[in-house]
Design an enzyme around this catalytic site. Structure first.
Site, PDB file in Angstrom:
ATOM      1  CE1 TYR A 193      -2.341   3.110   2.514  1.00 43.43           C
ATOM      2  CE2 TYR A 193      -3.806   2.647   0.841  1.00 43.43           C
ATOM      3  CZ  TYR A 193      -3.194   3.452   1.712  1.00 43.43           C
ATOM      4  OH  TYR A 193      -4.027   4.486   1.949  1.00 43.43           O
ATOM      5  CE  LYS A 227       2.781   5.099   7.825  1.00 41.60           C
ATOM      6  NZ  LYS A 227       1.465   4.705   8.456  1.00 41.60           N
ATOM      7  CG  ASP A 287       5.775   3.483   0.507  1.00 42.13           C
ATOM      8  OD1 ASP A 287       4.598   3.216   0.261  1.00 42.13           O
ATOM      9  OD2 ASP A 287       6.212   4.106   1.377  1.00 42.13           O
TER      10      ASP A 287
END
Ligand code: KE4
Length: 440
Positions: A145, A268, A240
């Site tokens: 994702y 994050k 990623d």
């Protein structure tokens, strides 16, 4: 059991104003049933619900809380920055400090651009790779994702070498068709895809350690092969690292596995819990970005002083990498050594609990990221993960919640440890698991 009175009232009200009552779908507990609790406060390894229950938190706001919640250095940095204003829309010194810190910790990054989410980072990196290579097609992997940009909400088309199909309403087929979806950890599928699309693949984007279908790891040699074939094909390799960045090592998964991608995306941890994203890598690629080059990308709040102050405090505390010096060996070793110790302790305890209860669990872990799949089979990709017993996971999740342990509310999410978790937290968690697994 945890009390739910106030949470239920809040959720009933939220449902009237917010689709599904949540601002992000995974929070709705659809993966485990029941209703979400609402959090009033969080500190260290624990969250406190609006009904006053304190829970050991293994979600950590999906990764940012690697130092635990409300770390004083982050809180104080945000407070100090806020006194000078919350957003300027013109460069501020924190942006330079953050860029230098990221470059210092991630050697593959020659230039970096801040944005406001992991989705933005991945979307922008794809556009940049397409602009740089003048190619349209991209490869992603099932189970990975990368946020909710149209071109990345795509599932494998029939026969993974053909076009992708939308994985969400609202994504035009014409958009999805440029995205090829391959099984993770499958070298032959990679070879076949490049052979079927010679000179046409702009980028490969991958979670080096996928944490969005539970957690599974790259097979030995897989990432090395990916690096080799993308270099041969003139395809931009995008790691990623929104989730793995600065978590699996000071330099992320690329440091842990010794791979140098062309671009990386982050999020994050570098926001210390505030909205953030970033993408960076080779200077020749990054310099294609406006205002230097033809690839447009922008953001009102990109490099926002509060998010930068929080992220700088987080990175410096995590790695003790005062800007300009990589003296991280001492502090970083402490933080990452502790995370590894906690992860190994938790893994050993949960494996023992499952064995004692006679419950088949495949426990995957990489540093402070982990997932226990309710299956006896190894899990190396999405197809393996899908074999897990989701009904058993649901019972386990709610059983653990009743024991004061908050796990990710889906079999297909990773768990996260922080430096604030204690051995006592782990012992309480393992005791709870032994009790709950005995009831499954
Ligand atoms: P955001 O747009 O949510 O900041 O980042 C998207 C993203 C990109 N890349 C990776 C590897 C990610 O894990 C994420 C977001 N992770 C999910 C957790 N599974 C966020 C939780 C949520 O969607 O609420």
């Amino acid at each position: 059991m945890i009390s739910r009175t106030k949470s239920e009232a809040l959720f009933a009200e939220a449902l009237q104003h917010i689709p599904g009552g949540v601002n992000s779908p995974v929070r709705a507990f659809r993966g485990v049933g029941g209703q979400p609790f609402f959090v009033n406060a969080a500190k260290g390894s624990r969250v406190t619900t609006v009904d006053g229950d304190e829970l050991i938190d293994y979600v950590g706001t999906w990764g940012p809380a690697i130092l635990g919640h409300a770390h004083p250095k982050i809180i104080n940095a945000v407070k100090a920055a806020a006194d000078h204003g919350t957003s300027f829309g013109i460069p501020n010194p924190f942006e330079v400090t953050m860029a230098k810190l990221i470059k210092q910790l991630v050697p593959s990054v020659a230039k970096v651009r801040m944005c406001n989410s992991g989705t933005e980072a991945c979307m922008s990196a794809i556009r940049l790779a397409r602009g740089f290579t003048r190619r349209d097609k991209i490869i992603k992997f099932d189970g990975c994702y990368h946020g909710h940009a149209d071109c990345l909400l795509v599932k494998a088309g029939s026969g993974a070498l053909t076009f992708g199909n939308p994985d969400s309403a609202g994504v035009p087929a014409d958009t999805a068709k440029h995205t090829l979806v391959l099984p993770y950890n499958d070298v032959d599928a990679l070879k076949a895809c490049f052979a079927a699309n010679p000179g046409e693949i702009a980028a490969v984007i991958i979670e080096p350690v996928p944490g969005n279908a539970g957690l599974y790891l790259p097979r030995p040699g897989y990432l090395e092969f990916l690096r080799q074939i993308t270099a041969e094909q003139g395809t931009v390799l995008i790691f990623d690292e929104v989730m793995t960045g600065f978590r699996l090592a000071p330099g992320g998964a690329q440091e842990r596995f010794g791979i140098r991608p062309d671009l990386s995306t982050f999020g994050k941890i570098i926001g210390g819990g505030l909205p953030v994203g970033a993408f960076g890598g080779r200077g020749d690629i990054m310099d294609c970005l406006a205002p230097l080059g033809p690839v447009y990308q922008a953001g009102t709040l990109s490099g926002n002083p509060l998010a930068m102050a929080a992220g700088i405090a987080a990175l410096e505390e995590l790695t003790n990498a005062e800007c300009g010096m990589r003296n991280a060996e001492s502090k970083a070793a402490n933080a990452y050594t502790r995370l590894e110790h906690l992860g190994a302790t938790l893994e050993a305890g949960l494996r023992d609990a499952a064995k004692s209860a006679g419950i088949p669990v495949t426990f995957n872990r990489c540093g402070s990221m982990f997932c226990g799949y309710f299956t006896s089979e190894p899990v190396w990709n999405l197809a393996d993960a899908m074999k897990a017993d989701r009904e058993r996971f649901k019972k386990y999740f709610h059983g653990m919640l009743a024991e004061g342990v908050y796990l990710a509310p889906s079999q297909f999410e990773a768990g996260f440890l922080s430096t604030a978790h204690s051995e006592a937290d782990i012992e309480q968690t393992v005791r709870a698991a032994a009790k709950v697994m005995g009831t499954l």
